[in-house]
Design a protein around this motif. Structure first.
Motif, short mmCIF file in Angstrom:
data_model
loop_
_atom_site.label_atom_id
_atom_site.label_comp_id
_atom_site.label_asym_id
_atom_site.label_seq_id
_atom_site.Cartn_x
_atom_site.Cartn_y
_atom_site.Cartn_z
N UNK A 1 0.77 -1.31 -0.09
CA UNK A 1 0.13 -0.19 -0.25
C UNK A 1 0.98 1.29 -0.11
N UNK A 2 0.93 1.89 -1.15
CA UNK A 2 1.97 3.01 -1.21
C UNK A 2 0.87 4.52 -1.61
N UNK A 3 0.87 5.30 -0.37
CA UNK A 3 0.25 6.59 -0.51
C UNK A 3 1.36 7.45 0.45
N UNK A 4 1.24 8.76 -0.13
CA UNK A 4 1.23 9.02 -1.55
C UNK A 4 1.99 8.37 -2.58
N UNK A 5 1.19 8.39 -3.79
CA UNK A 5 1.46 7.19 -4.76
C UNK A 5 2.67 7.64 -5.66
N UNK A 6 3.73 6.66 -5.94
CA UNK A 6 4.40 6.68 -7.11
C UNK A 6 4.12 5.59 -7.84
N UNK A 7 3.70 5.92 -9.11
CA UNK A 7 3.80 7.13 -9.98
C UNK A 7 2.60 8.03 -10.05
N UNK A 8 1.43 7.56 -9.31
CA UNK A 8 0.01 8.20 -9.40
C UNK A 8 -0.11 9.51 -8.92
N UNK A 9 0.85 9.97 -8.09
CA UNK A 9 0.61 11.42 -7.46
C UNK A 9 -0.65 11.64 -6.62
N UNK A 10 -1.30 10.41 -6.33
CA UNK A 10 -2.53 10.53 -5.66
C UNK A 10 -2.20 9.91 -4.20
N UNK A 11 -3.24 10.49 -3.18
CA UNK A 11 -2.97 10.11 -2.00
C UNK A 11 -4.39 9.49 -1.38
N UNK A 12 -4.36 8.68 -0.43
CA UNK A 12 -5.65 8.24 0.01
C UNK A 12 -6.02 8.99 1.14
N UNK A 13 -7.17 9.78 1.28
CA UNK A 13 -7.87 10.40 2.33
C UNK A 13 -8.01 9.46 3.52
N UNK A 14 -7.73 10.08 4.64
CA UNK A 14 -7.74 9.16 6.01
C UNK A 14 -8.99 8.35 6.22
N UNK A 15 -9.90 8.63 5.53
CA UNK A 15 -11.25 7.61 5.97
C UNK A 15 -11.05 6.58 4.80
N UNK A 16 -10.52 6.76 3.53
CA UNK A 16 -10.26 5.66 2.72
C UNK A 16 -9.46 4.87 3.25
N UNK A 17 -8.25 5.24 3.97
CA UNK A 17 -7.41 4.49 4.54
C UNK A 17 -7.94 3.41 5.37
N UNK A 18 -8.91 4.11 6.31
CA UNK A 18 -9.66 3.51 7.24
C UNK A 18 -10.40 2.29 6.69
N UNK A 19 -11.11 2.45 5.54
CA UNK A 19 -12.01 1.62 5.02
C UNK A 19 -11.21 0.26 4.36
N UNK A 20 -10.17 0.58 3.58
CA UNK A 20 -9.15 -0.44 3.52
C UNK A 20 -8.57 -1.00 4.52
N UNK A 21 -8.39 -0.58 5.64
CA UNK A 21 -7.91 -1.14 6.76
C UNK A 21 -8.76 -2.33 7.07
#
Ligand code: GLU
Length: 391
Positions: A170-190
Motif C-alpha cells: 500500500x503506497x500512499x502518496x503514490x509513485x507514480x500516480x501522484x494521488x494520496x488516499x484520504x484518512x477515511x479511505x485508508x480506514x476503509x481499506x484497513x
C-alpha cells in the motif's frame, strides 16, 4: 556466461534506466529535459550535511553497531513516527536500511514464500513486482480506477484476496500516480485487510509531500489490529532530498523486523554509519527546509498539471502527493504513429528531447510518468517542447 534464472527473469529498473539514458544524452551534448527520476533537485539541507561531516571527523566510520541501526537513530525514528504519524514504536521494532528500496526488498524476502500472492495496486512503483518475483511470489495486480485518481476501493481489494494472499503493498502518496488516499479511505481499506491474515507493506516514503491540504493517515494508525499487521516504511530520500545517502527505515512487528535484521546481517551489514548520523539530524533538527521544498513542489504540481492538461490528447489528475504526475497520453498514439507508452517515450526523447518514464513500467500502458522534482524553468522548457511536438 550463464547467469542465474532469477536474474534472467528480472527486468531492469525503468526509472533508473530512463534517468541514465537522459544523463548519457546530456553528457553527449544533447539538451535533454528530464522528467525521469524521482529525485529532488534541491541540495540536502546544510544542517544534515554538517552532522554527517562531524560524524566522519569524529571517527564514526566503522560498522553500524548493531547492523539494524545505531541506538540514537532508532530513538529519532520512534520520535518522528510518534510526532508525525501517530504511531508508537519501540526501538526494537525498527530497522534502518540502505534506502527505502532495501527496506522493501528485505521485507519481501522476509515474508514471501514461493507461490505466495502479493497484491500490488496498479499503477505501482516499478520495483515492487520484480522484488516479489525474486522471492518466488506471485504479483496480483489490482487495477485502480482512472476516474477516481487510480485509487482502488475496499470492495475491489476484498475480491482480490485469496487464501494464498500474504501481503498487500500500500503506497500512499503514490509513485507514480501522484494521488494520496484520504484518512477515511485508508480506514476503509484497513477494515478489509484486518479480516484477513495479510501483512501490509505500507510504503509511506512520501508522507510529508502532500498538496492542496490533502489529508494523510499512516496505515498502521488505522486500528490496533492494523498496527499488528503493518510494516511502516519511510526514508529520508524524498523528504530531505537525500537520495544518494541511502537512508531508509521500517517499523513493525518484532518477528518481521528480526527476520529482516538477519537478512541485513548477511547482506549489507547495515546502513552507512555516518549517514545514520545525518539521518538523526534530519529527523530531529530544523524542519524549515522541508516545508520550503514542499511548498515549491506544490507550485510545480499545480503548474505541470495546468500545462499537461492543455496538451491535445492528454488528460491527468492533479497531484495531491509525491512529485509525480501520470497523464493518460494514449489518445496521442495514433497521431504519433506509436502503439504503446514505451514507443511514445522513445519518440518524445528522440524528437523533442524530453525524457519521461513509460507507463508500462508501472503497469499502465496508456500513461507516462513525469517527475516534477525539477525546476519550474525545466518544466516549462519540457512542456513547451511537448506542446510544439504534439500540436
Ligand atoms: N523511486 C524513484 C523513482 O521512482 C527513484 C528511482 C527508483 O529507485 O525507482 O524514480
Amino acid at each position: 556466461m550463464k547467469l542465474s534464472d532469477r536474474v534472467e527473469a528480472l527486468a531492469e529498473s525503468a526509472t533508473l534506466a530512463v534517468t541514465a539514458k537522459a544523463a548519457q544524452l546530456k553528457a553527449e551534448g544533447v539538451d535533454v529535459v528530464s522528467f525521469g527520476a524521482g529525485e529532488p533537485d534541491f541540495d540536502t539541507p546544510d544542517n544534515i550535511k554538517q552532522a554527517a561531516i562531524r560524524a566522519i571527523n569524529e571517527g564514526q566510520t566503522k560498522y553500524s553497531k548493531p547492523a539494524t541501526g545505531i541506538a540514537p537513530v532508532k530513538a529519532a525514528i520512534c520520535e518522528k513516527l510518534a510526532r508525525e504519524n501517530e504511531l508508537k514504536y519501540d526501538p526494537s521494532q525498527v530497522i534502518v536500511t540502505s534506502g527505502g528500496k532495501m527496506a522493501c526488498y528485505l521485507a519481501i524476502q522476509a515474508l514471501i514464500n514461493p507461490g505466495d500472492e502479493v497484491i500490488i495496486p496498479v499503477p505501482y512503483w516499478v520495483s515492487y513486482p520484480e522484488m516479489v518475483k525474486l522471492a518466488g511470489g506471485v504479483p496480483v495486480f489490482l487495477e485502480g480506477d482512472e476516474n477516481d485518481s487510480f485509487k482502488f476501493s475496499p470492495a475491489m481489494l476484498e475480491k482480490a484476496i485469496t487464501p494464498k494472499t500474504r501481503m498487500l503493498i500500500f503506497n500512499s502518496p503514490s509513485n507514480p500516480g501522484g494521488f494520496t488516499y484520504h484518512p477515511e479511505e485508508v480506514d476503509a481499506i484497513s477494515k478489509v485487510v484486518t479480516n484477513h491474515d495479510v501483512v501490509v507493506l505500507a510504503d509511506e516514503i512520501y508522507d510529508r509531500l502532500r498538496y492542496g491540504g490533502q489529508g494523510f493517515k499512516s496505515f498502521a494508525a488505522t486500528s490496533a489490529k492494523a498496527y499488528e499487521q503493518t510494516l511502516t516504511l519511510i526514508g529520508a530520500s524524498k523528504t530531505y532530498s537525500m537520495t544518494g545517502w541511502r537512508a531508509g527505515y521500517v517499523a513493525g512487528p518484532v518477528p518481521i523486523i528480526k527476520a529482516m535484521a538477519k537478512l541485513q546481517s548477511q547482506s549489507t551489514s547495515g546502513a552507512c554509519t555516518f549517514v545514520q548520523h545525518g539521518l538523526i539530524e534530519a529527523l530531529t533538527g530544523d524542519q524549515s527546509e522541508v516545508e520550503k521544498m514542499r511548498v515549491e513542489f506544490e507550485k510545480r504540481a499545480e503548474h505541470i498539471h495546468h500545462r499537461l492538461t492543455a496538451l491535445p490528447g492528454v488528460s491527468c489528475n492533479k497531484p495531491t502527493g509525491a512529485f509525480y504526475v501520470f497523464p493518460n497520453v494514449s489518445r496521442t498514439y495514433p497521431k504519433l504513429g506509436v502503439s504503446n507508452s514505451v514507443e511514445f517515450s522513445q519518440v518524445v526523447l528522440e524528437k523533442a528531447h524530453v525524457a519521461v518514464v513509460p507507463g508500462a513500467a508501472f503497469g499502465m500502458d496508456a500513461c507516462v510518468r513525469f517527475s516534477f522534482a525539477c525546476s519550474m524553468e525545466q518544466i516549462d522548457k519540457g512542456l513547451d517542447r511537448l506542446a510544439e511536438f504534439l500540436i
